[in-house]
Design a protein around this motif. Structure first.
Motif, PDB file in Angstrom:
ATOM      1  N   VAL A 317       0.859  -1.194   0.000  1.00 32.93           N
ATOM      2  CA  VAL A 317       0.000   0.000   0.000  1.00 32.93           C
ATOM      3  C   VAL A 317       0.887   1.233   0.000  1.00 32.93           C
ATOM      4  N   CYS A 318       0.461   2.235  -0.750  1.00 33.83           N
ATOM      5  CA  CYS A 318       1.059   3.567  -0.652  1.00 33.83           C
ATOM      6  C   CYS A 318      -0.057   4.544  -0.309  1.00 33.83           C
ATOM      7  N   ALA A 336       4.112   0.898   2.186  1.00 36.35           N
ATOM      8  CA  ALA A 336       4.246  -0.458   2.715  1.00 36.35           C
ATOM      9  C   ALA A 336       4.633  -1.385   1.568  1.00 36.35           C
ATOM     10  N   GLY A 337       5.917  -1.301   1.182  1.00 34.32           N
ATOM     11  CA  GLY A 337       6.435  -2.188   0.138  1.00 34.32           C
ATOM     12  C   GLY A 337       5.913  -1.915  -1.253  1.00 34.32           C
ATOM     13  N   HIS A 338       5.422  -0.704  -1.505  1.00 34.68           N
ATOM     14  CA  HIS A 338       4.736  -0.394  -2.759  1.00 34.68           C
ATOM     15  C   HIS A 338       5.636   0.409  -3.691  1.00 34.68           C
ATOM     16  N   PRO A 339       5.414   0.327  -5.033  1.00 34.71           N
ATOM     17  CA  PRO A 339       6.164   1.184  -5.962  1.00 34.71           C
ATOM     18  C   PRO A 339       5.981   2.653  -5.620  1.00 34.71           C
ATOM     19  N   PHE A 352      10.622  10.364  -9.014  1.00 36.52           N
ATOM     20  CA  PHE A 352       9.986   9.326  -8.214  1.00 36.52           C
ATOM     21  C   PHE A 352      10.239   9.620  -6.738  1.00 36.52           C
ATOM     22  N   LEU A 353       9.182   9.538  -5.938  1.00 33.27           N
ATOM     23  CA  LEU A 353       9.313   9.705  -4.494  1.00 33.27           C
ATOM     24  C   LEU A 353       9.746   8.364  -3.917  1.00 33.27           C
ATOM     25  N   ASP A 354      11.032   8.052  -4.121  1.00 35.41           N
ATOM     26  CA  ASP A 354      11.530   6.698  -3.903  1.00 35.41           C
ATOM     27  C   ASP A 354      12.282   6.542  -2.595  1.00 35.41           C
ATOM     28  N   HIS A 370       7.390   4.667   8.451  1.00 30.35           N
ATOM     29  CA  HIS A 370       7.973   6.007   8.369  1.00 30.35           C
ATOM     30  C   HIS A 370       7.191   6.883   7.401  1.00 30.35           C
ATOM     31  N   ASP A 371       7.251   8.170   7.657  1.00 27.58           N
ATOM     32  CA  ASP A 371       6.641   9.164   6.775  1.00 27.58           C
ATOM     33  C   ASP A 371       7.717   9.923   6.021  1.00 27.58           C
ATOM     34  N   HIS A 372       7.339  10.415   4.837  1.00 25.43           N
ATOM     35  CA  HIS A 372       8.257  11.194   3.999  1.00 25.43           C
ATOM     36  C   HIS A 372       7.489  12.404   3.477  1.00 25.43           C
ATOM     37  N   ARG A 373       8.188  13.510   3.286  1.00 32.35           N
ATOM     38  CA  ARG A 373       7.528  14.770   2.942  1.00 32.35           C
ATOM     39  C   ARG A 373       8.083  15.349   1.642  1.00 32.35           C
ATOM     40  N   TYR A 374       7.186  16.052   0.964  1.00 35.53           N
ATOM     41  CA  TYR A 374       7.566  16.690  -0.294  1.00 35.53           C
ATOM     42  C   TYR A 374       6.586  17.830  -0.541  1.00 35.53           C
ATOM     43  N   VAL A 375       7.104  18.995  -0.926  1.00 28.54           N
ATOM     44  CA  VAL A 375       6.247  20.136  -1.257  1.00 28.54           C
ATOM     45  C   VAL A 375       5.898  20.053  -2.732  1.00 28.54           C
TER      46      VAL A 375
END
Length: 446
Positions: A317-318, A336-339, A352-354, A370-375
C-alpha cells in the motif's frame, strides 16, 4: 545316399515367373497399404495436435482464426475462412478470411465481406458437409466480386455449438491443384467438432471474465470531488485467465480539508484477493476519516487491525496525504512495500518519491513505519500505481519505471485524462497482472 528321382521340383518352368510376379504384386499392395496407414497415422497425429492447439486458446477472436489456419494446414488448402452466423442463423454476421496475401487484400479494399449468398448460403440452409470440385460450374455458385482471387474447389463444414450451428468453415483450393476428397472431409468434420467445444469454452470464458471484471469495478469507488485538484483513475484487469485481482485505488476528502490518495495491491488473483482488497480499502477509509493521523500511523493501525480480525494476508500500500501549506500543498506519504509515486511538474520534469519503503502489510505489525515529505509544485501531477503497470519478468523494474516517466513527461501539458490514458496504454508490464492507476494534478497558482 543318392537322391530319389522324385525329389526334384516338378513345377513347370514357366510357372515360376508368374509366381514371382504375384508375389511382387502382393508386396506392392502391402507397401501401398503400409504407406496409406502411415499417411493416416500422420494425419491423425496432425488432427490431435490441431485439437490441442485450438483448445489451448481462450480469447474468442484468436480461437476463430486459429480454427481456420489449422484446418488449412490439415488439408493443404490455399485459402480458408470462417463465417459466423447471425442470431437468426440465416446470414453471416462475421466473416474471417485467412490466407490472402497483401496484394490480394489490397485488391479487396472497400469490397463488402460476404453475407451468405451462393455456395456459402447453401451451407447455411443445408449444414451437411459440402465438397465442390469446380465452383464455377456449380448451379448455385455466385460470381466473385471484383478483385477476389480465383478459386476452383471448395470444402465447407458446419461448426455447431451446443447443438446449434454457430458458423461455417470454408476451405478453397487444395495445394497441388487436386480436389478435396473424402479423407479431407472427414478430418475437417472431426476438427469442426473440437472447434465447437473450443468456441463454447472461449465464449464461456469471455462471459465469466466480463462478469468478474464488472464485479471488480463495482468494488472500486467513484472518485469524489477533490477540488481544487483534478483527479483521474483507471483499473485494468490482467490479460491472463486470472480473472480477479487485488489491485485498488481510493481517494477521499477529510473534514480538515486534507486529501488522501491510496493505491494498493493484495497478494493473489482470485475471489479471496478481491474480497480482501475490499475489506482493506474499507478499513483504511474508516481509519483515515475524521483523523489527523499521519500515513505511517494509518498503515500501522491497518496492519494491527488485520492481524487481529482477518485471515493472514499480505498487501502493498502507498498512502499519500495532501494538506495546505504556505499557499501550496504539502505531500506526506508512507509506503508499505509499494512502488513509489511519480511526480511530473508542469514543465515535464519527473521525480519518483523513492524513499526506502517499509515492509508490506501482513509481514509483521511490530515493524516501524515512516513518513516522507515533499512540497508539491503548482501544476504538478502525481501518479500512483500498482506493479501491474510496470513489472515485467523480462526486464528490471527500473526499465518499466523509466518508460512511464518518459510517457508522463511527454504528456505533462495535456489534460489529465489524456496523460493518464497514455501511461496506462504504454503499460511496459507483460499484462499478466491487473493494474490500478490514480492520477492527481495540483492547481496552478492564481
Amino acid at each position: 545316399m543318392a537322391a530319389s528321382e522324385t525329389d526334384h521340383d516338378d513345377r513347370p518352368p514357366h510357372s515360376l515367373p508368374r509366381r514371382r510376379l504375384s508375389l511382387d504384386a502382393d508386396l506392392d499392395r502391402l507397401g501401398d497399404q503400409l504407406a496409406e496407414f502411415a499417411r493416416a497415422q500422420e494425419r491423425m497425429r496432425g488432427l490431435l495436435e490441431a485439437i490441442l492447439t485450438i483448445s489451448g486458446e481462450l480469447e474468442l477472436p484468436v480461437v476463430l482464426r486459429r480454427i481456420v489456419a489449422t484446418a488449412m494446414e490439415l488439408v493443404g488448402a490455399r485459402y480458408g475462412a470462417l463465417g459466423v452466423l447471425d442470431e437468426e442463423g440465416t446470414r453471416l454476421a462475421e466473416f474471417i478470411p485467412v490466407g490472402l496475401h497483401s496484394e490480394e487484400e489490397e485488391r479487396l479494399t472497400g469490397v463488402a465481406l460476404p453475407h451468405g449468398e451462393g455456395l456459402l448460403g447453401l451451407l447455411i440452409t443445408d449444414p451437411r458437409p459440402l465438397r465442390v470440385d469446380a465452383i464455377a460450374d456449380h448451379p448455385q455458385a455466385a460470381q466473385f466480386p471484383p478483385g477476389h482471387p480465383p478459386m476452383r474447389s471448395l470444402l465447407g463444414v458446419a461448426i455447431t455449438v451446443r447443438g446449434r450451428v454457430y458458423g461455417n468453415l470454408y476451405l478453397a483450393d487444395r495445394q497441388g491443384g487436386r480436389s478435396f476428397d473424402a479423407d479431407d472431409e472427414s478430418v475437417v468434420v472431426a476438427l469442426a467438432g473440437a472447434a465447437g467445444v473450443a468456441i463454447e469454452n472461449a465464449r464461456l470464458y469471455g462471459r465469466v471474465r466480463a462478469g468478474a471484471e464488472q464485479f471488480q469495478r463495482l468494488l472500486l469507488p467513484s472518485l469524489p470531488d477533490l477540488s481544487p485538484f483534478d483527479a483521474w483513475a483507471t483499473y485494468q484487469p490482467a490479460a491472463d485467465p486470472a480473472l480477479l485481482g487485488g489491485d485498488w485505488y481510493d481517494a477521499l476528502v477529510l473534514p480538515d480539508d486534507t486529501r488522501v490518495m491510496i493505491v494498493g495491491d493484495v497478494l493473489g488473483h482470485d475471489v479471496r484477493a478481491a474480497a480482501t482488497m475490499a475489506q482493506i480499502r474499507n478499513m483504511l477509509r474508516a481509519l483515515a476519516f475524521d483523523s489527523d493521523a499521519l500515513p505511517s500511523d494509518l498503515l500501522s493501525r491497518l496492519d494491527r487491525t488485520l492481524e487481529a480480525v482477518a485471515e493472514p494476508t499480505m498487501a502493498t500500500v502507498c498512502l499519500v496525504r495532501l494538506a495546505p501549506h504556505e499557499g501550496g500543498w504539502s505531500l506526506v506519504w508512507s509506503s508499505a512495500g509499494h512502488p513509489p509515486p511519480l511526480v511530473v511538474t508542469a514543465d515535464g520534469s519527473t521525480r519518483f518519491l523513492d524513499a526506502e519503503p517499509d515492509v508490506p502489510i501482513g509481514v509483521d505489525a511490530g515493524f516501524a513505519r515512516h513518513d516522507h515529505r515533499y512540497v508539491l509544485p503548482a501544476g504538478a501531477t502525481v501518479l500512483m500505481f500498482t506493479d501491474g503497470l510496470v513489472e515485467h519478468p523480462g526486464h528490471g523494474l527500473d526499465e518499466g519505471l523509466r518508460t512511464i516517466a518518459e510517457v508522463a513527461a511527454a504528456h505533462a501539458g495535456t489534460p489529465l485524462d489524456v496523460l493518464g490514458r497514455a501511461v496506462a496504454e504504454a503499460r511496459p508490464s507483460d499484462g499478466h497482472d491487473d493494474l490500478a492507476l490514480l492520477v492527481l494534478r495540483a492547481p496552478e497558482r492564481s
